[in-house]
Design an enzyme around this catalytic site. Structure first.
Site, PDB file in Angstrom:
ATOM      1  N   SER A  44       0.901  -1.170  -0.202  1.00  0.00           N
ATOM      2  CA  SER A  44      -0.016  -0.232  -0.120  1.00  0.00           C
ATOM      3  C   SER A  44       1.031   1.317  -0.020  1.00  0.00           C
ATOM      4  O   SER A  44       1.899   1.232   0.497  1.00  0.00           O
ATOM      5  CB  SER A  44      -0.765  -0.019   1.286  1.00  0.00           C
ATOM      6  OG  SER A  44      -0.204  -0.064   2.274  1.00  0.00           O
ATOM      7  N   LYS A  45       0.338   2.231  -0.723  1.00  0.00           N
ATOM      8  CA  LYS A  45       1.118   3.408  -0.775  1.00  0.00           C
ATOM      9  C   LYS A  45       1.592   4.384   0.725  1.00  0.00           C
ATOM     10  O   LYS A  45       2.298   5.017   0.799  1.00  0.00           O
ATOM     11  CB  LYS A  45       0.611   4.410  -1.737  1.00  0.00           C
ATOM     12  CG  LYS A  45      -0.570   5.224  -1.706  1.00  0.00           C
ATOM     13  CD  LYS A  45      -0.905   6.169  -2.501  1.00  0.00           C
ATOM     14  CE  LYS A  45      -2.540   6.984  -1.962  1.00  0.00           C
ATOM     15  NZ  LYS A  45      -2.562   7.638  -3.325  1.00  0.00           N
ATOM     16  N   ARG A  46       0.654   3.805   1.882  1.00  0.00           N
ATOM     17  CA  ARG A  46       0.862   4.150   3.067  1.00  0.00           C
ATOM     18  C   ARG A  46       2.086   3.678   3.749  1.00  0.00           C
ATOM     19  O   ARG A  46       2.901   4.568   4.345  1.00  0.00           O
ATOM     20  CB  ARG A  46      -0.342   3.820   3.969  1.00  0.00           C
ATOM     21  CG  ARG A  46      -1.114   4.562   4.620  1.00  0.00           C
ATOM     22  CD  ARG A  46      -2.069   3.945   5.368  1.00  0.00           C
ATOM     23  NE  ARG A  46      -1.884   4.620   6.738  1.00  0.00           N
ATOM     24  CZ  ARG A  46      -2.817   4.392   7.610  1.00  0.00           C
ATOM     25  NH1 ARG A  46      -3.624   3.883   7.512  1.00  0.00           N
ATOM     26  NH2 ARG A  46      -2.577   5.049   8.717  1.00  0.00           N
TER      27      ARG A  46
END
Ligand code: GLU
Length: 492
Positions: free
Chosen positions: A252-254
């Site tokens: 995830s880009k998190r």
């Protein structure tokens, strides 16, 4: 039979490494079998699809050298290859399903569906449509339509029994029909949903093998039913393992940069990235780690793909890139370095910022180095030296990262606005709020204008720096939970 594979990205947001990963396996499999590899743009979600995202998909796949034989830009026998241009065609297939009694019109309002969903959730039941409109007679439907009531079309799903299908990597899988929703296949705006469009297009485009991410496994029963309703054969299914963050959660880009632009802009070579993606779930028969795509094509055996989630390990990618860089001869190295300098897009946007600030070229480098290459390594002292409590810096960086999770527009003004709102909801002066952010982004207390800098760096790189800064200050698991709560409370 000619092997025909496809990559079918939705043009929403930045081009994703997952798209490149899935494209690589589809491409290599087609090339290994002297087949065809297609690019189809799945843009039926008109509100979220953008032209710029589509263009970014084209250019990043080209940068990687994953060329396609048929696609929206180059055409082909089975076009158009953009779903938004195939609208009428889907309506015909939906009519066919309606006539055969495999689908039905549904007039339920969003409010009704929301209430239904909430009550199912409360009762701990599987959420899904309850079939109210299945009971409508032909006359009811006719009258409602004549009165201009809005409707969607849903597919029918057997009430009992289970769907059994084969996945090449996982063998036979069964999913009970009572877990499968009566999926909307045609939306009120007349556009098909993914589930209908993918079946129709895979069939009409003669796709023989579908290699795609594991997240689509649960959709197979819907697709299989549709293939059966139409009387078509289903392509062979190969669901590739999901790429994962280091903590094994879905990439995830998190937690990780996921945009291909990030890797291009930080100077990862396309051949190194392909090699790295080729190692995700797959390995050479001799377990060699360094190989090029031609070697991959020669050795590709789908049955060697492992289904355990491969970790997208940034340090491994860096190591691999280093290996590739060192193999370049000096003139090649120089050329590619200069091309990277030009193409990362930064230089052009950087010049207006630095022109007034430097009297000679040599002064440019120290002012703007953090925008061209990595910023200096941070240490705790950098934050201790700020006129803010360390805990407050931590909070600011955490909250800003969380806020940027949902930030779509990444230009100077939008970033300014986002920070302004966050600072005031945290009761902080903008100047105080920004001080740890300056350090996180530039590695300096004073830098070129912050929001311009973040715009030049782009979303993934800016966020990676904020994340790294937070790691340097150090946040325990317990603290993180507290910060998350605090951030949610701010929004409410
Ligand atoms: N549009 C889907 C996606 O974005 C394609 C899934 C598939 O390959 O069937 O991933």
């Amino acid at each position: 039979m000619e092997v025909r594979t496809r990559i079918a990205p939705s043009p929403t947001g930045d081009p994703h490494v997952g798209t490149a990963y899935v494209a690589l396996f589809n491409w290599a499999f087609a090339r290994a079998n002297k087949g065809k590899f297609l690019l189809r743009i799945e843009d039926t979600d008109l509100a979220r699809s953008t032209k710029s995202s589509e263009e970014a998909i084209f250019s990043s796949l080209k940068w990687l050298g994953l060329d396609w034989d048929e696609g929206p830009d180059c055409g082909g026998e089975f076009g158009p290859y953009r779903q938004s241009e195939r609208g009428d065609l889907y309506t015909g297939y939906v009519a066919q399903l309606l006539n055969a009694g495999h689908a039905f019109r549904c007039f339920c309002s969003k409010d009704r569906l929301d209430v239904l969903r909430a009550s199912q959730q409360k009762a701990g039941e599987t959420t899904g449509y309850d079939g109210l409109c299945l009971g409508l007679s032909k006359e009811d439907v006719y009258q409602k339509m004549a009165a201009g009531e809005e409707s969607v079309v849903r597919m029918k799903v057997p009430e009992t029994g289970e769907c059994v299908f084969e996945d090449r990597l996982r063998g036979s899988i069964s999913i009970a029909y009572d877990q499968i929703d009566m999926q909307v296949i045609l939306k009120a705006d007349g556009m098909p949903t993914y589930h209908l469009a993918v079946v129709v297009d895979d069939h009409l485009m003669g796709i023989t093998h579908v290699l795609r991410g594991e997240e689509w496994l649960n959709s197979v029963p819907k697709h299989k039913l549709l293939f059966e309703y139409f009387g078509w054969d289903m392509p062979e299914l190969i669901h590739l393992p999901l790429l994962r963050n280091e903590d094994k959660s879905k990439l995830s880009k998190r937690k990780n940069p996921t945009s291909l632009n990030y890797y291009k802009d930080t100077g990862v070579l396309p051949e190194a990235l392909l090699n790295f993606l080729g190692l995700m779930g797959w390995s050479m028969p001799d377990e060699r780690e360094i190989f090029d795509v031609q070697e991959m094509i020669k050795a590709l055996d789908l049955d060697r793909i492992s289904t355990s989630g491969p970790v997208f390990d940034q340090s491994k990618l860096k190591w691999l890139n280093g290996q590739y860089l060192r193999k370049l001869d000096d003139s090649d190295y120089q050329q590619r370095f200069l091309r990277w300098l030009e193409s990362s897009g930064g230089l052009e946007r950087l010049l207006p910022l630095v022109k007034d600030r430097a009297e000679t070229f040599s002064e440019l480098a120290p002012i703007s180095n953090y925008l061209i290459g990595n910023r200096a390594e941070l240490s705790l002292t950098d934050f201790k030296g700020l006129p803010l409590e360390l805990d407050l810096s931590k909070k600011i960086l955490h909250h800003l990262l969380a806020a940027l999770d949902t930030q779509v527009e990444w230009d100077r003004d939008s970033l300014f606005e986002r920070c302004g709102t966050l600072a005031s909801s945290m009761d902080l002066k903008m100047r105080d709020f920004l001080s740890p952010v300056f350090v996180a982004i530039s590695g300096k207390k004073v830098s070129l204008p912050l929001f311009d800098s973040m715009a030049i760096l782009g979303s993934d790189l800016s966020r990676a720096r904020l994340r790294d800064a937070l790691d340097v200050i150090g946040v325990s698991g317990k603290e993180r939970k507290k910060l998350e709560k605090d951030f949610i409370a701010l929004r409410d």
